[in-house]
Design an enzyme around this catalytic site. Structure first.
Site, short mmCIF file in Angstrom:
data_model
loop_
_atom_site.label_atom_id
_atom_site.label_comp_id
_atom_site.label_asym_id
_atom_site.label_seq_id
_atom_site.Cartn_x
_atom_site.Cartn_y
_atom_site.Cartn_z
N GLY A 111 0.81 -1.23 0.00
CA GLY A 111 0.00 0.00 0.00
C GLY A 111 0.83 1.27 0.00
O GLY A 111 0.32 2.35 0.25
N ALA A 112 2.12 1.14 -0.29
CA ALA A 112 3.01 2.31 -0.25
C ALA A 112 3.29 2.85 -1.65
O ALA A 112 4.16 3.70 -1.83
CB ALA A 112 4.32 1.95 0.45
N GLY A 113 2.57 2.36 -2.65
CA GLY A 113 2.79 2.83 -4.03
C GLY A 113 4.03 2.24 -4.65
O GLY A 113 4.59 2.80 -5.58
N LEU A 114 4.48 1.08 -4.15
CA LEU A 114 5.72 0.47 -4.64
C LEU A 114 5.44 -0.86 -5.33
O LEU A 114 6.33 -1.70 -5.47
CB LEU A 114 6.71 0.30 -3.48
N SER A 115 4.21 -1.05 -5.78
CA SER A 115 3.84 -2.22 -6.60
C SER A 115 3.99 -3.55 -5.89
O SER A 115 4.44 -4.53 -6.49
CB SER A 115 4.66 -2.26 -7.89
N SER A 116 3.56 -3.58 -4.65
CA SER A 116 3.57 -4.87 -3.97
C SER A 116 2.67 -5.86 -4.70
O SER A 116 2.96 -7.06 -4.74
CB SER A 116 3.14 -4.72 -2.51
N SER A 117 1.59 -5.38 -5.31
CA SER A 117 0.67 -6.30 -5.98
C SER A 117 1.31 -6.88 -7.25
O SER A 117 1.21 -8.08 -7.49
CB SER A 117 -0.67 -5.64 -6.29
N ASP A 161 3.53 -1.40 -14.08
CA ASP A 161 4.06 -2.10 -12.92
C ASP A 161 4.49 -3.52 -13.26
O ASP A 161 5.61 -3.95 -12.94
CB ASP A 161 3.01 -2.14 -11.79
N TYR A 210 -8.99 5.72 -8.94
CA TYR A 210 -8.13 5.33 -10.06
C TYR A 210 -8.96 5.08 -11.32
O TYR A 210 -8.67 5.61 -12.40
CB TYR A 210 -7.32 4.08 -9.69
#
Ligand code: GLA
Length: 333
Positions: A111-117, A161, A210
């Site tokens: 959830g930090a905008g670092l593409s964990s998904s 991403d 989004y």
């Protein structure tokens, strides 16, 4: 962030603890941070993301029953949707992935905008392909994972991403044309440091913001008679002024942000860090004022960075929370 090898070790241990047997196939993928070019990938634009050194690791084995999942993200119910979605899409593509036990550990902040998904999706795909013994080109892995996110997580993301996570080496920035999917790596000057500052505000991109932004850009493209906004030539940019006010702001962001990505790559090639920093600030202002995806916390990080001598700073990724990047000049090692 812990070294990637630690997530690999934790994943294997989690598989044994939860499923009582050793995993037999493995996959991993890094998080990413976008240097410049946000909210343009789904409009056919150019982006400049960089793969991080923190990674998500996945360990798998055949399951005697159905698919079963164990993860370090237990608090976040969403993570299974991504992993399950990738398995469903692989099987739908005709790849013989048997029922599996899946263990997931990650050093990519969620959830930090670092593409964990995207890191999770690509890591699951790689592990499942290894188990099935079926090679798949990295571009196809990225597209399959994007589809899994659309269909099974309800997030109408662009391709940035998954493409970056599947192709870039940790620490490497890539310039990607999201219309043609042509890409190349972009070396960063050794005198440039990029810090990532987490605003602490957790974004939930599926909350509708989004998708609404994406719909606005599609409406702009349709009104201007182009397939995607990024293909609007500069000679026609003045036509944007005639669009409804909100749609005009969205469209203005997209076309200018693509031009900023090109200018940023030129600045990096020349080693012109001042120009690179100025472009980051312009990008942030555009995402804040024209695209309405920043937050007071992200704005404050950018203002603080500039007041303290940074070259530039901007929110990064989808916004509505997440992280900002701060560019600093450092002494050459
Ligand atoms: C999210 C999406 C990407 C991209 C960014 C904004 O990270 O997954 O496809 O649209 O937001 O640039």
């Amino acid at each position: 962030m812990a070294p990637a090898t630690d997530a690999a070790r934790r994943t294997r241990a989690l598989h044994e603890a939860r499923f009582g047997c050793a995993a037999t196939a493995f996959g991993h993928a890094p998080g990413r941070v976008n240097l410049i070019g946000d909210h343009v990938d789904y409009a056919g634009g150019r982006v400049l993301p960089m793969a991080l050194s923190c990674e998500t690791h996945v360990a798998l084995a055949h399951s005697a029953t159905d698919d079963r999942f164990a993860s370090e993200f237990e608090g976040d119910a969403d993570w299974t949707r991504y992993a399950r979605g990738v398995l469903i899409e692989l099987r739908a593509a005709g790849i013989a992935v048997p029922p599996v036990t899946v263990a997931i550990a990650s050093d990519v902040p969620v959830g930090a905008g670092l593409s964990s998904s995207a890191a999770l999706e690509v890591a699951v795909a790689r592990a499942a392909l290894a188990l099935a013994g079926t090679p798949l080109a990295q571009g196809d892995v990225a597209l399959l994972c994007q589809r899994a996110e659309h269909v099974h997580a309800g997030m109408p993301c662009g391709i940035m991403d998954q493409w970056c996570v599947a192709h870039a080496r940790p620490g490497e920035a890539i310039l990607l044309d999201c219309a043609s999917l042509a890409w190349r790596s972009v070396p960063l000057p050794p005198t440039l440091a990029i810090d990532i500052v987490d605003s602490g505000v957790r974004h939930a991109l599926r909350d509708g913001g989004y998708a609404a932004r994406r719909a606005d850009t599609e409406q702009g493209a349709a009104r201007l008679g182009v397939a995607q906004l990024a293909s609007l030539p500069p000679a026609r940019w003045s036509e944007i002024d005639a669009l409804p006010e909100r749609i005009a702001r969205r469209a203005r962001h997209v076309v200018r942000e693509c031009a900023r990505v090109d200018a940023a790559v030129n600045a990096l090639d020349r080693g012109d860090l001042e120009s690179f920093g100025a472009l980051l600030l312009e990008s942030h202002a555009s995402l804040r004022d024209d695209f309405d995806v920043s937050t007071p916390e992200l704005d404050a990080i950018v203002e603080h960075a500039v007041a303290n001598g940074a070259l530039g700073a901007r929110m990064t990724g989808g916004g509505f929370g997440g992280s900002a990047i701060v560019a600093r000049r450092v002494t050459q090692p």
